[in-house]
Design a protein around this motif. Structure first.
Motif, PDB file in Angstrom:
ATOM      1  N   ARG A 144      62.890  37.818  43.182  1.00 11.96           N
ATOM      2  CA  ARG A 144      63.680  38.197  41.993  1.00 11.96           C
ATOM      3  C   ARG A 144      65.160  37.906  42.227  1.00 11.96           C
ATOM      4  NH1 ARG A 144      60.328  42.801  42.410  1.00 11.96           N
ATOM      5  NH2 ARG A 144      58.559  42.597  40.968  1.00 11.96           N
ATOM      6  N   GLU A 145      65.625  38.239  43.413  1.00  9.38           N
ATOM      7  CA  GLU A 145      67.034  37.977  43.753  1.00  9.38           C
ATOM      8  C   GLU A 145      67.355  36.486  43.690  1.00  9.38           C
ATOM      9  OE1 GLU A 145      68.255  39.631  47.498  1.00  9.38           O
ATOM     10  OE2 GLU A 145      67.163  41.500  47.155  1.00  9.38           O
ATOM     11  N   ALA A 156      62.794  26.302  48.788  1.00 16.37           N
ATOM     12  CA  ALA A 156      62.185  25.456  47.760  1.00 16.37           C
ATOM     13  C   ALA A 156      62.348  26.070  46.369  1.00 16.37           C
ATOM     14  CB  ALA A 156      60.713  25.217  48.078  1.00 16.37           C
ATOM     15  N   VAL A 157      62.186  27.385  46.269  1.00 18.35           N
ATOM     16  CA  VAL A 157      62.359  28.076  44.988  1.00 18.35           C
ATOM     17  C   VAL A 157      63.752  27.802  44.423  1.00 18.35           C
ATOM     18  CG1 VAL A 157      62.685  30.368  43.961  1.00 18.35           C
ATOM     19  CG2 VAL A 157      60.659  29.908  45.352  1.00 18.35           C
ATOM     20  N   GLN A 158      64.760  27.964  45.245  1.00 10.43           N
ATOM     21  CA  GLN A 158      66.137  27.794  44.772  1.00 10.43           C
ATOM     22  C   GLN A 158      66.449  26.346  44.421  1.00 10.43           C
ATOM     23  OE1 GLN A 158      69.124  30.409  47.048  1.00 10.43           O
ATOM     24  NE2 GLN A 158      67.371  30.341  48.434  1.00 10.43           N
ATOM     25  N   ALA A 167      53.624  30.803  49.050  1.00  8.10           N
ATOM     26  CA  ALA A 167      54.346  31.447  50.167  1.00  8.10           C
ATOM     27  C   ALA A 167      55.844  31.360  49.894  1.00  8.10           C
ATOM     28  CB  ALA A 167      53.990  30.807  51.507  1.00  8.10           C
ATOM     29  N   ALA A 168      56.217  31.742  48.673  1.00  4.52           N
ATOM     30  CA  ALA A 168      57.562  31.477  48.175  1.00  4.52           C
ATOM     31  C   ALA A 168      58.650  32.301  48.849  1.00  4.52           C
ATOM     32  CB  ALA A 168      57.609  31.710  46.665  1.00  4.52           C
ATOM     33  N   ALA A 169      58.278  33.383  49.532  1.00  2.00           N
ATOM     34  CA  ALA A 169      59.281  34.206  50.216  1.00  2.00           C
ATOM     35  C   ALA A 169      59.391  33.852  51.697  1.00  2.00           C
ATOM     36  CB  ALA A 169      58.934  35.688  50.064  1.00  2.00           C
ATOM     37  N   GLY A 170      58.715  32.802  52.122  1.00  2.00           N
ATOM     38  CA  GLY A 170      58.775  32.386  53.524  1.00  2.00           C
ATOM     39  C   GLY A 170      60.011  31.570  53.830  1.00  2.00           C
ATOM     40  N   GLY A 171      60.145  31.132  55.067  1.00  2.00           N
ATOM     41  CA  GLY A 171      61.321  30.398  55.508  1.00  2.00           C
ATOM     42  C   GLY A 171      61.563  29.129  54.710  1.00  2.00           C
TER      43      GLY A 171
END
Length: 335
Positions: free
Chosen positions: A188-189, A163-165, A154-158
């Motif tokens: 991607r951004e 967490a990705v960054q 759920a990497a694009a969630g709140g």
């Protein structure tokens, strides 16, 4: 401040259906006690999982008898201060994370529980407590290192997009899962190294083919089949951190029959760990300050979902929207 009353959302009963559990009530605005602030909320963060579970009575560390107030995350401005308050002034922007303080137009809170910020924006609201949770979970529970493979579900969630960054900033190769092309664009951004849209690609197949040595650290908040796949693809000494299980929040818990989890963990010396912020309170202040510094120095981007939810009346719709998995970034309600 001319208003004499304000609206807030309460749970009138325990119910598995969020909409059936809640009610909007109007109450008088009270003056702050000697050490309190009266805050006019500008934005509230939507945490659909917690909202739903607390209305069911399924949060074991919270013992609530209806009626009780709902919402946790809020950012607003101070409109009145108690006579003993020294560190806050009227018009200061503040964030609060007091249970029951979010889904309401005004709140009274002990001054020690408010955090002063530069501006009352949904971006800083996303960092506290959502971003704080992501960083504490990765560092303290996941023992995040550098030069590892990190998977965020759920990497694009709140929580996920923060967490990705953070995993990238720590010098890791980051995989992010998502369910739409719009979410993939966001990832991607944010510099995600491998994006897996599980609606168009088979997650298990991709991980086995492209990451045959397994995943070192997994930040997992979906549950069900995604969780099972993640456990199966842990590396030797890999760590999976359970941050939530959104696939089951709006449904009854799924009953399963399969081999016990230690059969998969033992031979890899891998581990599954769980994270819950109330058990890690001692890290909050330092992590909060670090995150705000990253944000204010443009090293961390905050994604707020563009869908507009306005006013107390929109909260049930916002919760349903979040649980449906449509959001890109943090879902907020504006007052």
């Amino acid at each position: 401040m001319n208003a004499k009353t304000y609206k807030k959302l309460i749970a009138k009963q325990l119910n598995h259906d969020f909409k059936s559990a809640i009610e909007i009530v109007e109450v008088p605005i009270s003056k702050p006690a000697y050490n309190e602030l009266l805050i006019q909320n500008k934005f509230a963060g939507v945490n659909g999982g917690f909202d739903t579970l607390v209305c069911r009575g399924d949060v074991p560390y919270v013992n609530l008898i209806p009626p009780f107030d709902l919402g946790v995350e809020a950012v607003g401005k101070v409109v009145a201060v108690g006579e003993n308050v020294k560190d806050f002034q009227i018009d200061d922007a503040v964030i609060t994370t007091a249970r029951g303080g979010g889904y309401r137009e005004y709140q009274l809170v002990d001054a020690n529980l408010a955090v002063k910020v530069r501006e009352a924006t949904p971006e800083v609201l996303t960092l506290i407590p959502t971003g704080v949770s992501a960083l504490v979970a990765l560092e303290q529970v996941g023992e995040m290192k550098s030069n590892e493979v990190v998977l965020v579900t759920a990497a694009a969630g709140g929580t996920g997009h923060i967490a990705v960054q953070l995993a990238k900033l720590a010098g890791n190769h980051v995989i992010g899962t998502c369910s739409s092309e719009a979410k993939a664009d966001l990832l991607r951004e944010l510099g995600c190294d491998r994006i897996i849209n599980y609606r168009t690609e088979n997650l298990n197949q991709v991980l086995k083919q492209e990451y045959p040595n397994g995943i070192n650290l997994i930040f997992e908040c979906v549950g069900k089949a995604i969780f099972d796949t993640c456990v199966e693809n842990l590396a030797v000494r890999g760590r999976l951190v359970v941050v939530g299980f959104i696939s089951e929040y709006a449904n009854n818990i799924e009953q399963i029959t399969q081999p016990r989890i230690y059969h998969q963990l033992f031979w890899k010396a891998a581990s599954v760990r769980a994270f819950l912020m109330p058990h890690y309170k001692e890290y909050m202040a330092e992590v909060r300050d670090r995150l705000l510094n990253l944000f204010y120095t443009d090293k961390l981007k905050v994604a707020v979902d563009p869908t507009q939810f306005q006013g107390i009346e929109s909260i049930p719709e916002a919760v349903e929207y979040l649980l449906s998995g449509q959001n890109c970034g943090k879902v907020v309600v504006r007052f």
